[in-house]
Write a protein that holds these residues in place. Structure first.
Motif, PDB file in Angstrom:
ATOM      1  N   ALA A  39       0.821  -1.158   0.049  1.00 45.72           N
ATOM      2  CA  ALA A  39      -0.060  -0.024  -0.032  1.00 45.72           C
ATOM      3  C   ALA A  39       0.921   1.257  -0.039  1.00 45.72           C
ATOM      4  CB  ALA A  39      -0.972  -0.044   1.248  1.00 45.72           C
ATOM      5  N   GLY A  40       0.044   2.390  -0.546  1.00 43.19           N
ATOM      6  CA  GLY A  40       0.737   3.668  -0.103  1.00 43.19           C
ATOM      7  C   GLY A  40       1.664   4.108  -1.330  1.00 43.19           C
ATOM      8  N   HIS A  41       1.654   3.642  -2.479  1.00 39.78           N
ATOM      9  CA  HIS A  41       2.305   4.089  -3.545  1.00 39.78           C
ATOM     10  C   HIS A  41       1.704   5.271  -4.387  1.00 39.78           C
ATOM     11  CE1 HIS A  41       5.346   1.028  -3.563  1.00 39.78           C
ATOM     12  NE2 HIS A  41       4.454   0.301  -3.060  1.00 39.78           N
ATOM     13  N   ALA A  42       2.324   6.069  -4.980  1.00 38.87           N
ATOM     14  CA  ALA A  42       1.951   7.369  -5.718  1.00 38.87           C
ATOM     15  C   ALA A  42       0.897   6.793  -6.751  1.00 38.87           C
ATOM     16  CB  ALA A  42       2.859   8.173  -6.209  1.00 38.87           C
ATOM     17  N   ASP A  43       1.105   5.581  -7.325  1.00 45.18           N
ATOM     18  CA  ASP A  43       0.122   5.225  -8.260  1.00 45.18           C
ATOM     19  C   ASP A  43      -0.947   4.486  -7.658  1.00 45.18           C
ATOM     20  OD1 ASP A  43       1.643   3.132  -7.630  1.00 45.18           O
ATOM     21  OD2 ASP A  43       2.543   2.778  -9.803  1.00 45.18           O
ATOM     22  N   GLY A  44      -1.144   4.305  -6.630  1.00 50.99           N
ATOM     23  CA  GLY A  44      -1.981   3.382  -5.852  1.00 50.99           C
ATOM     24  C   GLY A  44      -1.221   2.298  -5.303  1.00 50.99           C
ATOM     25  N   ASP A  45      -2.370   1.621  -4.622  1.00 46.46           N
ATOM     26  CA  ASP A  45      -1.646   0.290  -3.998  1.00 46.46           C
ATOM     27  C   ASP A  45      -1.448  -0.783  -5.131  1.00 46.46           C
ATOM     28  OD1 ASP A  45      -2.500   1.213  -1.603  1.00 46.46           O
ATOM     29  OD2 ASP A  45      -3.990  -0.213  -0.986  1.00 46.46           O
ATOM     30  N   ARG A  46      -0.231  -1.441  -4.876  1.00 42.99           N
ATOM     31  CA  ARG A  46       0.346  -2.639  -5.796  1.00 42.99           C
ATOM     32  C   ARG A  46      -0.201  -3.824  -5.117  1.00 42.99           C
ATOM     33  NH1 ARG A  46       6.185  -0.180  -7.202  1.00 42.99           N
ATOM     34  NH2 ARG A  46       5.499   1.969  -7.793  1.00 42.99           N
ATOM     35  N   ASP A  74     -11.305  -5.578 -11.837  1.00 44.03           N
ATOM     36  CA  ASP A  74     -11.464  -5.210 -10.460  1.00 44.03           C
ATOM     37  C   ASP A  74     -10.342  -4.031  -9.919  1.00 44.03           C
ATOM     38  OD1 ASP A  74     -13.352  -5.031  -8.106  1.00 44.03           O
ATOM     39  OD2 ASP A  74     -11.284  -5.651  -7.027  1.00 44.03           O
ATOM     40  N   ILE A  75      -9.016  -4.637 -10.194  1.00 39.57           N
ATOM     41  CA  ILE A  75      -7.964  -3.816  -9.922  1.00 39.57           C
ATOM     42  C   ILE A  75      -8.095  -2.635 -10.668  1.00 39.57           C
ATOM     43  CG2 ILE A  75      -5.344  -3.542  -9.995  1.00 39.57           C
ATOM     44  CD1 ILE A  75      -5.457  -6.708  -9.130  1.00 39.57           C
ATOM     45  N   ARG A  76      -8.461  -2.507 -12.080  1.00 39.19           N
ATOM     46  CA  ARG A  76      -8.448  -1.390 -12.876  1.00 39.19           C
ATOM     47  C   ARG A  76      -9.319  -0.450 -12.239  1.00 39.19           C
ATOM     48  NH1 ARG A  76      -6.529   0.039 -17.473  1.00 39.19           N
ATOM     49  NH2 ARG A  76      -6.259  -2.156 -18.333  1.00 39.19           N
ATOM     50  N   GLY A  77     -10.546  -0.813 -11.795  1.00 38.27           N
ATOM     51  CA  GLY A  77     -11.620  -0.044 -11.240  1.00 38.27           C
ATOM     52  C   GLY A  77     -11.421   0.462  -9.920  1.00 38.27           C
ATOM     53  N   SER A  78     -10.345   0.093  -9.054  1.00 37.73           N
ATOM     54  CA  SER A  78      -9.860   0.661  -7.878  1.00 37.73           C
ATOM     55  C   SER A  78      -8.589   1.573  -8.113  1.00 37.73           C
ATOM     56  CB  SER A  78      -9.754  -0.508  -6.881  1.00 37.73           C
ATOM     57  OG  SER A  78      -8.487  -1.260  -7.467  1.00 37.73           O
ATOM     58  N   GLY A  79      -8.482   1.495  -9.251  1.00 37.00           N
ATOM     59  CA  GLY A  79      -7.162   2.664  -9.323  1.00 37.00           C
ATOM     60  C   GLY A  79      -5.827   2.034  -8.889  1.00 37.00           C
ATOM     61  N   ASN A  80      -5.694   0.563  -8.727  1.00 33.86           N
ATOM     62  CA  ASN A  80      -4.233   0.154  -8.258  1.00 33.86           C
ATOM     63  C   ASN A  80      -3.627  -0.476  -9.618  1.00 33.86           C
ATOM     64  OD1 ASN A  80      -5.071   0.456  -5.488  1.00 33.86           O
ATOM     65  ND2 ASN A  80      -6.356  -0.989  -5.457  1.00 33.86           N
ATOM     66  N   LYS A  81      -2.433  -1.021  -9.054  1.00 36.97           N
ATOM     67  CA  LYS A  81      -1.593  -1.647 -10.015  1.00 36.97           C
ATOM     68  C   LYS A  81      -1.188  -3.050  -9.840  1.00 36.97           C
ATOM     69  CE  LYS A  81      -1.062   2.181 -12.459  1.00 36.97           C
ATOM     70  NZ  LYS A  81      -1.363   2.294 -13.627  1.00 36.97           N
ATOM     71  N   VAL A  82      -0.762  -3.749 -10.785  1.00 39.01           N
ATOM     72  CA  VAL A  82      -0.370  -5.348 -10.576  1.00 39.01           C
ATOM     73  C   VAL A  82       1.066  -5.447 -10.735  1.00 39.01           C
ATOM     74  CG1 VAL A  82      -0.879  -7.375 -11.740  1.00 39.01           C
ATOM     75  CG2 VAL A  82      -2.746  -5.966 -11.601  1.00 39.01           C
ATOM     76  N   VAL A  83       1.563  -6.242  -9.914  1.00 39.51           N
ATOM     77  CA  VAL A  83       2.769  -6.970  -9.875  1.00 39.51           C
ATOM     78  C   VAL A  83       2.670  -8.362 -10.034  1.00 39.51           C
ATOM     79  CG1 VAL A  83       4.948  -7.409  -8.730  1.00 39.51           C
ATOM     80  CG2 VAL A  83       3.891  -5.286  -8.247  1.00 39.51           C
ATOM     81  N   PRO A  84       2.759  -8.726 -11.404  1.00 38.70           N
ATOM     82  CA  PRO A  84       2.411 -10.011 -11.714  1.00 38.70           C
ATOM     83  C   PRO A  84       3.829 -11.144 -11.223  1.00 38.70           C
ATOM     84  CG  PRO A  84       3.369  -9.114 -13.746  1.00 38.70           C
ATOM     85  CD  PRO A  84       3.008  -7.964 -12.579  1.00 38.70           C
ATOM     86  N   VAL A 103       0.453  -2.765 -15.289  1.00 41.09           N
ATOM     87  CA  VAL A 103       1.713  -3.501 -14.776  1.00 41.09           C
ATOM     88  C   VAL A 103       2.727  -2.652 -14.329  1.00 41.09           C
ATOM     89  CG1 VAL A 103       3.161  -5.470 -15.103  1.00 41.09           C
ATOM     90  CG2 VAL A 103       1.097  -5.694 -16.143  1.00 41.09           C
ATOM     91  N   VAL A 104       3.277  -3.015 -13.070  1.00 44.25           N
ATOM     92  CA  VAL A 104       4.535  -2.090 -12.528  1.00 44.25           C
ATOM     93  C   VAL A 104       5.475  -3.185 -11.952  1.00 44.25           C
ATOM     94  CG1 VAL A 104       3.143   0.006 -11.924  1.00 44.25           C
ATOM     95  CG2 VAL A 104       3.236  -1.921 -10.353  1.00 44.25           C
ATOM     96  N   SER A 105       6.658  -2.998 -11.772  1.00 42.42           N
ATOM     97  CA  SER A 105       7.455  -3.726 -11.081  1.00 42.42           C
ATOM     98  C   SER A 105       7.256  -3.888  -9.639  1.00 42.42           C
ATOM     99  CB  SER A 105       9.001  -3.092 -11.555  1.00 42.42           C
ATOM    100  OG  SER A 105       9.400  -2.097 -10.715  1.00 42.42           O
ATOM    101  N   ALA A 106       8.300  -4.822  -9.227  1.00 36.30           N
ATOM    102  CA  ALA A 106       7.805  -5.097  -7.598  1.00 36.30           C
ATOM    103  C   ALA A 106       8.657  -3.840  -6.802  1.00 36.30           C
ATOM    104  CB  ALA A 106       8.468  -6.308  -7.134  1.00 36.30           C
ATOM    105  N   ARG A 107       9.499  -3.087  -7.310  1.00 37.21           N
ATOM    106  CA  ARG A 107      10.194  -2.217  -6.580  1.00 37.21           C
ATOM    107  C   ARG A 107       9.345  -0.909  -6.401  1.00 37.21           C
ATOM    108  NH1 ARG A 107      15.942  -1.304  -8.863  1.00 37.21           N
ATOM    109  NH2 ARG A 107      16.901  -3.439  -8.036  1.00 37.21           N
TER     110      ARG A 107
END
Length: 107
Positions: A39-46, A74-84, A103-107
């Motif tokens: 939680a808590g990233h500038a681009d939403g939760d990951r 669902d993740i798109r609708g919540s404004g969050n990002k995905v780390v596959p 998609v974002v990196s784990a960093r």
């Protein structure tokens, strides 16, 4: 009788999405997708999508793809990002570039 489509429920406290199907007058669990939240990233939760399961008796019917698609929606609708992390999710995203912006990196 069911039309063969699953219903996906977000179990926030368990960090899980559960897939269910109406069958023989009842509801049965088809499988699930687990994640962990950063939680808590500038681009939403990951959400690190860590594990996708479809039980053997439901295999080969496209339910894993339906589950992942519902989770990504669902993740798109919540404004969050995905780390596959899950190998199935990685392959799904390779075949569905329309979700690349999630998609974002784990960093």
């Amino acid at each position: 009788m069911s039309d063969g489509s699953i219903t996906v429920t977000h179990l926030v406290d368990q960090e899980r999405y559960r897939a269910e199907l109406e069958e023989d007058g009842g509801v049965v669990e088809v499988g699930y997708l687990d994640y962990t939240r950063d939680a808590g990233h500038a681009d939403g939760d990951r959400l690190a999508l860590t594990h996708t399961v479809v039980y053997d008796r439901f295999g080969g019917r496209g339910f894993a793809a339906d589950l992942v698609e519902a989770v990504l929606t669902d993740i798109r609708g919540s404004g969050n990002k995905v780390v596959p992390v899950c190998s199935y999710v990685v392959r799904y995203l390779e075949k569905h570039p329309e979700h690349a912006d999630l998609v974002v990196s784990a960093r």
